[in-house]
Motif scaffolding. Sequence first.
Motif, PDB file in Angstrom:
ATOM      1  N   MET A 149      42.520  24.999  57.242  1.00 26.86           N
ATOM      2  CA  MET A 149      42.849  26.375  56.823  1.00 26.86           C
ATOM      3  C   MET A 149      42.341  27.386  57.851  1.00 26.86           C
ATOM      4  O   MET A 149      41.331  27.165  58.497  1.00 26.86           O
ATOM      5  CB  MET A 149      42.167  26.643  55.475  1.00 26.86           C
ATOM      6  N   ARG A 150      43.083  28.468  57.999  1.00 32.37           N
ATOM      7  CA  ARG A 150      42.658  29.551  58.894  1.00 32.37           C
ATOM      8  C   ARG A 150      42.222  30.757  58.084  1.00 32.37           C
ATOM      9  O   ARG A 150      42.903  31.153  57.141  1.00 32.37           O
ATOM     10  CB  ARG A 150      43.827  30.010  59.755  1.00 32.37           C
ATOM     11  N   THR A 151      41.103  31.343  58.507  1.00 31.03           N
ATOM     12  CA  THR A 151      40.607  32.554  57.835  1.00 31.03           C
ATOM     13  C   THR A 151      40.437  33.664  58.862  1.00 31.03           C
ATOM     14  O   THR A 151      39.939  33.429  59.967  1.00 31.03           O
ATOM     15  CB  THR A 151      39.253  32.258  57.151  1.00 31.03           C
ATOM     16  N   ALA A 152      40.853  34.863  58.474  1.00 31.29           N
ATOM     17  CA  ALA A 152      40.603  36.050  59.304  1.00 31.29           C
ATOM     18  C   ALA A 152      39.507  36.860  58.642  1.00 31.29           C
ATOM     19  O   ALA A 152      39.544  37.102  57.432  1.00 31.29           O
ATOM     20  CB  ALA A 152      41.875  36.887  59.422  1.00 31.29           C
TER      21      ALA A 152
ATOM     22  N   ARG B 214      43.409  32.934  54.267  1.00 34.72           N
ATOM     23  CA  ARG B 214      42.398  33.745  53.564  1.00 34.72           C
ATOM     24  C   ARG B 214      41.954  34.875  54.491  1.00 34.72           C
ATOM     25  O   ARG B 214      41.717  34.654  55.680  1.00 34.72           O
ATOM     26  CB  ARG B 214      41.197  32.876  53.172  1.00 34.72           C
ATOM     27  N   VAL B 215      41.850  36.085  53.922  1.00 38.28           N
ATOM     28  CA  VAL B 215      41.393  37.245  54.687  1.00 38.28           C
ATOM     29  C   VAL B 215      40.147  37.790  54.002  1.00 38.28           C
ATOM     30  O   VAL B 215      40.139  37.961  52.782  1.00 38.28           O
ATOM     31  CB  VAL B 215      42.497  38.330  54.718  1.00 38.28           C
ATOM     32  N   VAL B 216      39.093  38.025  54.783  1.00 38.75           N
ATOM     33  CA  VAL B 216      37.865  38.586  54.204  1.00 38.75           C
ATOM     34  C   VAL B 216      37.573  39.919  54.890  1.00 38.75           C
ATOM     35  O   VAL B 216      37.290  39.953  56.096  1.00 38.75           O
ATOM     36  CB  VAL B 216      36.659  37.638  54.386  1.00 38.75           C
ATOM     37  N   PHE B 217      37.670  41.007  54.125  1.00 39.25           N
ATOM     38  CA  PHE B 217      37.280  42.320  54.646  1.00 39.25           C
ATOM     39  C   PHE B 217      35.824  42.555  54.263  1.00 39.25           C
ATOM     40  O   PHE B 217      35.495  42.635  53.067  1.00 39.25           O
ATOM     41  CB  PHE B 217      38.140  43.439  54.040  1.00 39.25           C
ATOM     42  N   VAL B 218      34.969  42.655  55.277  1.00 40.32           N
ATOM     43  CA  VAL B 218      33.549  42.900  55.017  1.00 40.32           C
ATOM     44  C   VAL B 218      33.327  44.402  55.187  1.00 40.32           C
ATOM     45  O   VAL B 218      33.580  44.958  56.265  1.00 40.32           O
ATOM     46  CB  VAL B 218      32.673  42.109  56.008  1.00 40.32           C
ATOM     47  N   THR B 219      32.878  45.053  54.114  1.00 38.32           N
ATOM     48  CA  THR B 219      32.740  46.525  54.138  1.00 38.32           C
ATOM     49  C   THR B 219      31.365  46.931  53.605  1.00 38.32           C
ATOM     50  O   THR B 219      30.500  46.084  53.396  1.00 38.32           O
ATOM     51  CB  THR B 219      33.820  47.192  53.244  1.00 38.32           C
ATOM     52  N   ASP B 220      31.208  48.218  53.365  1.00 39.33           N
ATOM     53  CA  ASP B 220      29.933  48.731  52.838  1.00 39.33           C
ATOM     54  C   ASP B 220      30.015  49.044  51.343  1.00 39.33           C
ATOM     55  O   ASP B 220      29.171  49.749  50.820  1.00 39.33           O
ATOM     56  CB  ASP B 220      29.524  50.002  53.606  1.00 39.33           C
TER      57      ASP B 220
ATOM     58  N   GLY C 202      24.443  36.825  52.042  1.00 38.88           N
ATOM     59  CA  GLY C 202      25.103  35.666  51.429  1.00 38.88           C
ATOM     60  C   GLY C 202      26.518  35.946  50.963  1.00 38.88           C
ATOM     61  O   GLY C 202      27.280  35.019  50.694  1.00 38.88           O
ATOM     62  N   ASN C 203      26.859  37.216  50.874  1.00 36.70           N
ATOM     63  CA  ASN C 203      28.170  37.562  50.316  1.00 36.70           C
ATOM     64  C   ASN C 203      29.325  37.101  51.204  1.00 36.70           C
ATOM     65  O   ASN C 203      30.327  36.584  50.703  1.00 36.70           O
ATOM     66  CB  ASN C 203      28.234  39.086  50.130  1.00 36.70           C
ATOM     67  N   LEU C 204      29.180  37.265  52.516  1.00 38.71           N
ATOM     68  CA  LEU C 204      30.244  36.819  53.425  1.00 38.71           C
ATOM     69  C   LEU C 204      30.402  35.301  53.336  1.00 38.71           C
ATOM     70  O   LEU C 204      31.519  34.788  53.211  1.00 38.71           O
ATOM     71  CB  LEU C 204      29.922  37.247  54.870  1.00 38.71           C
ATOM     72  N   LEU C 205      29.280  34.589  53.364  1.00 38.86           N
ATOM     73  CA  LEU C 205      29.344  33.121  53.301  1.00 38.86           C
ATOM     74  C   LEU C 205      30.027  32.675  52.005  1.00 38.86           C
ATOM     75  O   LEU C 205      30.890  31.793  52.008  1.00 38.86           O
ATOM     76  CB  LEU C 205      27.926  32.534  53.412  1.00 38.86           C
TER      77      LEU C 205
ATOM     78  N   LEU D 173      33.739  33.228  52.300  1.00 42.25           N
ATOM     79  CA  LEU D 173      34.352  32.237  53.190  1.00 42.25           C
ATOM     80  C   LEU D 173      34.519  30.905  52.480  1.00 42.25           C
ATOM     81  O   LEU D 173      35.490  30.176  52.700  1.00 42.25           O
ATOM     82  CB  LEU D 173      33.477  32.054  54.438  1.00 42.25           C
ATOM     83  N   GLU D 174      33.560  30.597  51.595  1.00 40.41           N
ATOM     84  CA  GLU D 174      33.614  29.306  50.894  1.00 40.41           C
ATOM     85  C   GLU D 174      34.368  29.406  49.570  1.00 40.41           C
ATOM     86  O   GLU D 174      34.400  28.450  48.798  1.00 40.41           O
ATOM     87  CB  GLU D 174      32.182  28.791  50.671  1.00 40.41           C
TER      88      GLU D 174
END
Length: 256
Positions: A1-4, A164-170, A238-241, A244-245
Amino acid sequence: MRTAVKFGGSVITRKSEPLSIRSDVLVRLASELSVFRARHRDHELVVVHGGGSFGHPLVEECLHTAGHIDRGCFSRVSFYMDFLNHVVVEALLSSELPAVGVSPRSICRGVEYADCDVEVVGRLIDAGVVPVLHGDVTLSKDGFKVVSGDDLVWYLTKSLGVGRVVFVTDVDGVYDKDPRTASDAKVLSGMHINEVLGAAEFWGVRDVTGGMLGKLRKPLILGVKGVEVYVVNGLIPGNLLNALEGKKVVGSVLWV
Ligand code: ATP
Ligand code: IP8
């Protein structure tokens, strides 16, 4: 799988303080990405970061003074975005990730919804590299324009089969209304992006690339389908990890 993964300018920089990096947050996000990659060797990653306080204030100043992005502005914004890209790539390298910066202005003609030769990005991913693109300025047929990192995320998603796309924000996800003024504001989750657009209010200074609303509108315009979308708070360790999982996160889990 590819994730951005999009490292939002709101989380890796202090958006209200020009040229100010949140180094501690950046280093932690890099290590979460690295842990993920070490645990999931078959999983491919592409990273895009935003302009934050390196891109937006400069572009705003040009638009205010010259009314458009002139040559001088193009070169200044390019310089500062390259600088930020080096810092991000350096953080990823320090976490043992094989990261390589890719300059969007060298592969994109801009603008509205990006128009880029992303083949090279796909080949880098196939070679096991983690390409790191960024919101940028580019030379289009109508002059110098801004290309949003959000647009690049969606363009790459559509072109390179990202699932899967993960937008990491504030922020803790996409809210239905501004939590600073509405005590009953809720984070929207478990919905199609279309429903979110109908249910959410968008507030604040719209930066030059459209803020949260811009992020969510683009996949519909590009016709992106079958993608899981996380909007998570990167200030929470831990939120990004977890995103991603595919685990429980502080944020919005959406689809398009
Ligand atoms: P950059 O464009 O610099 O990369 P980013 O991608 O991290 O930044 P922004 O485009 O600044 O993020 O969008 C996040 C901001 O959107 C939040 O800080 C918040 O103030 C604002 N916002 C507006 N409406 C909403 C909403 N309904 N839910 C959550 N945040 C919202
Ligand atoms: O912050 C904008 O990219 P974004 C880049 O991802 C510039 O929207 C140069 C302002």
